[in-house]
Design a protein around this motif. Structure first.
Motif, PDB file in Angstrom:
ATOM      1  N   SER A 179      86.617  34.385 -11.344  1.00 57.06           N
ATOM      2  CA  SER A 179      86.982  32.972 -11.194  1.00 57.06           C
ATOM      3  C   SER A 179      87.807  32.691  -9.947  1.00 57.06           C
ATOM      4  N   GLY A 180      88.593  33.663  -9.499  1.00 55.28           N
ATOM      5  CA  GLY A 180      89.439  33.432  -8.335  1.00 55.28           C
ATOM      6  C   GLY A 180      88.669  33.107  -7.072  1.00 55.28           C
ATOM      7  N   ALA A 181      87.439  33.575  -6.983  1.00 59.00           N
ATOM      8  CA  ALA A 181      86.634  33.291  -5.796  1.00 59.00           C
ATOM      9  C   ALA A 181      86.062  31.883  -5.810  1.00 59.00           C
ATOM     10  N   LEU A 182      86.065  31.232  -6.974  1.00 61.37           N
ATOM     11  CA  LEU A 182      85.367  29.962  -7.143  1.00 61.37           C
ATOM     12  C   LEU A 182      86.318  28.786  -7.276  1.00 61.37           C
ATOM     13  N   ALA A 183      87.578  28.985  -6.952  1.00 57.88           N
ATOM     14  CA  ALA A 183      88.603  27.967  -7.183  1.00 57.88           C
ATOM     15  C   ALA A 183      88.235  26.634  -6.546  1.00 57.88           C
ATOM     16  N   ASP A 184      88.614  25.546  -7.211  1.00 58.02           N
ATOM     17  CA  ASP A 184      88.570  24.171  -6.707  1.00 58.02           C
ATOM     18  C   ASP A 184      87.235  23.453  -6.852  1.00 58.02           C
ATOM     19  N   PHE A 227      98.027  33.236 -14.396  1.00 54.89           N
ATOM     20  CA  PHE A 227      99.211  32.826 -13.640  1.00 54.89           C
ATOM     21  C   PHE A 227      99.100  33.229 -12.170  1.00 54.89           C
ATOM     22  N   PHE A 228      98.612  34.438 -11.932  1.00 56.20           N
ATOM     23  CA  PHE A 228      98.445  34.941 -10.570  1.00 56.20           C
ATOM     24  C   PHE A 228      97.524  34.019  -9.775  1.00 56.20           C
ATOM     25  N   TYR A 229      96.360  33.722 -10.334  1.00 56.60           N
ATOM     26  CA  TYR A 229      95.430  32.819  -9.669  1.00 56.60           C
ATOM     27  C   TYR A 229      95.960  31.379  -9.649  1.00 56.60           C
ATOM     28  N   GLY A 230      96.577  30.946 -10.754  1.00 57.61           N
ATOM     29  CA  GLY A 230      97.059  29.573 -10.833  1.00 57.61           C
ATOM     30  C   GLY A 230      98.106  29.250  -9.796  1.00 57.61           C
ATOM     31  N   GLY A 231      98.947  30.205  -9.454  1.00 58.02           N
ATOM     32  CA  GLY A 231      99.947  29.978  -8.421  1.00 58.02           C
ATOM     33  C   GLY A 231      99.374  29.980  -7.027  1.00 58.02           C
ATOM     34  N   ASP A 259      85.737  32.892  -0.175  1.00 58.84           N
ATOM     35  CA  ASP A 259      86.309  33.631  -1.304  1.00 58.84           C
ATOM     36  C   ASP A 259      87.718  33.106  -1.500  1.00 58.84           C
ATOM     37  N   SER A 260      87.864  32.091  -2.344  1.00 52.92           N
ATOM     38  CA  SER A 260      89.096  31.299  -2.402  1.00 52.92           C
ATOM     39  C   SER A 260      90.351  32.144  -2.507  1.00 52.92           C
ATOM     40  N   LEU A 261      90.394  33.081  -3.475  1.00 54.38           N
ATOM     41  CA  LEU A 261      91.622  33.832  -3.748  1.00 54.38           C
ATOM     42  C   LEU A 261      91.445  35.329  -3.503  1.00 54.38           C
ATOM     43  N   ASP A 262      90.527  35.689  -2.635  1.00 53.88           N
ATOM     44  CA  ASP A 262      90.370  37.065  -2.145  1.00 53.88           C
ATOM     45  C   ASP A 262      89.935  38.060  -3.218  1.00 53.88           C
TER      46      ASP A 262
END
Length: 446
Positions: free
Chosen positions: A129-134, A39-43, A324-327
């Motif tokens: 996974s948060g770094a690889l978003a999109d 949820f944190f990453y998804g938002g 780093d998409s989501l830090d």
């Protein structure tokens, strides 16, 4: 983190129903952290990537659970082999572990310890996974999770927590995962993004979070579950250290959140919800290795320092050009390094051990031990993760096509979208949608 082999001595401790129940509850709390992370990453991503971000965390639950049962637990916590890996053939598939067998020196079953550690193994690759978003193919990601857990996480867990592991024997302190979880995942994230490159439009297009309420919900679930993550790592011992860790988890998290908010108010002129959520996570990361060794005052210092340094670090991607998409690097790698190294300064000698840091008269001996653990894990994870990403990219391909990335990875990889806006504005009770049937477009009623 306690670790050892099966207890066989005649005077072995007896099973404690209270401690066993506590550990099973903590295991469930740690599992909750992975959906919380989703949820944190998804938002934090754009609408078109929401489901993919959720699925990148959820697939880790499935893959790592099976690998942990088959051989991961044996590799991480089995009998030491050369200070680098463990192995007990009888633990493959958990075949020779009896329900009454206790974890050495503790009053909980081996299976309770096994499942608690399973949850750590699950969330660690999910953090990457948060770094690889999109931009990453879901099949490639799933294969990366399986390979990375096997080649990186299981050995590193043995180094840090397994009896005979070199970092464990050296005396590196990592109460619940500063090195094995957060530095490990953060360094891996950096290694992979250096290989796969930037998102289309990085530093040009706005890539703002699509749902800050979802981010805050995820951060709240992480904060809640983290008490099981941290306090549970003392394995139910009744000597007060688990309680100290619980208190320090709350204290450091609050301090880091306030420090991050103060930094962004001074730097950017506003207190943001994203800053509050990110600051809280930075504090949770930093106290994870150090919370059993420092006092509550020390925990405040750890939280403030981590909150400030992580807030500064998230902007480095724009300076150095890594996407780093989501830090993940700025929060988990930097926060893990900060929390691990500060043990060398703030260890009070009154918590999990009598080790004292520099500020408590202990000199720099523990600091150098912490440096050894931190930079060994960082270097190993960075290099091996980059190699794995390179090999996958050159074989099956790591990235989706540019067209799919622009159109939206949710539709391309999952044939779904997170939100249905077709009925927005009212009107017809039934909606027509276009579905691909046999390669043709066909109107169907939804």
């Amino acid at each position: 983190m306690a670790s050892a082999a099966i207890t066989l001595a005649a005077d072995a401790p007896t099973l404690s129903a209270a401690n066993t129940g506590f550990m099973l509850i903590c295991s469930a709390l740690v599992l909750l952290m992975t959906p919380g992370l989703a949820f944190f990453y998804g938002g934090m991503v754009r609408v078109k990537s929401t489901l993919n971000m959720l699925m990148m965390s959820f697939i880790s639950i499935g893959i790592v659970t099976i690998l942990w049962v088959l051989y991961g637990f044996s590799l991480a916590f089995g009998t030491d082999k050369g200070s680098l890996i463990g192995w007990n053939s009888g633990w493959v598939g958990l075949s020779d572990i009896g329900t009454a067998d206790l974890w050495d020196g503790y009053t909980i079953p081996i299976l309770a310890f096994m499942v608690f550690q399973m949850m750590f193994a699950i969330i660690t690759p999910a953090l990457i996974s948060g770094a690889l978003a999109d931009r990453v193919k879901f099949t490639a990601w799933a294969l990366f999770v399986a390979l990375w857990a096997t080649i990186v996480y299981f050995p590193v867990a043995h180094w840090v927590w397994g009896a005979g592991g070199w970092a464990f024997e050296l005396g590196v302190i990592d109460f619940a995962g500063g090195t094995a979880v957060h530095i490990n995942a953060g360094a891996a994230a950096l290694g992979v993004i250096l290989v796969i490159g930037k998102r289309v439009g990085f530093k040009k297009d706005p890539m703002r979070p699509h749902s800050l309420p979802l981010v805050m919900l995820g951060a709240g679930l992480l904060w809640f579950g983290w008490f099981g993550f941290n306090a549970g790592s003392w394995l139910g011992n009744d000597d007060g250290v688990g309680s100290l860790m619980f208190v320090n988890t709350q204290v450091a998290t609050a301090a880091a959140m306030l420090a991050w908010l103060a930094y962004e108010k001074i730097r950017h002129g506003a207190f943001t919800t994203l800053g509050a959520a990110s600051g809280a996570v930075a504090g949770l990361v930093a106290i994870t290795p150090s919370g059993g060794a420092v006092s509550p005052i020390g925990a405040i210092a750890v939280g403030v320092i981590a909150g400030l340094l992580c807030a500064m670090a998230v902007g480095l991607k724009y300076k150095f050009g890594y996407d780093d998409s989501l830090d993940v690097v700025g929060v988990h790698l930097v926060g893990g390094v900060v929390g691990s190294l500060l043990i060398g300064f703030f260890a009070s000698g009154k918590g999990q051990s009598d080790v004292q840091g520099l500020f408590y008269g202990g000199g720099l001996d523990q600091f150098w031990k912490q440096c050894a653990g931190v930079f060994a894990v960082l270097g190993y994870s960075l290099v091996v993760s980059a190699v794995l990403a390179f090999l996958l990219d050159k074989t099956i391909g790591m990235r989706v096509s540019e067209d799919d990335e622009i159109a939206g990875i949710d539709q391309a990889e999952h044939a779904e979208t997170a939100y249905d806006f077709s009925g927005a504005g009212g009107g017809a009770a039934r909606t027509s949608v276009t579905a691909a049937v046999g390669g043709e477009s066909k109107k169907v009623d939804a």
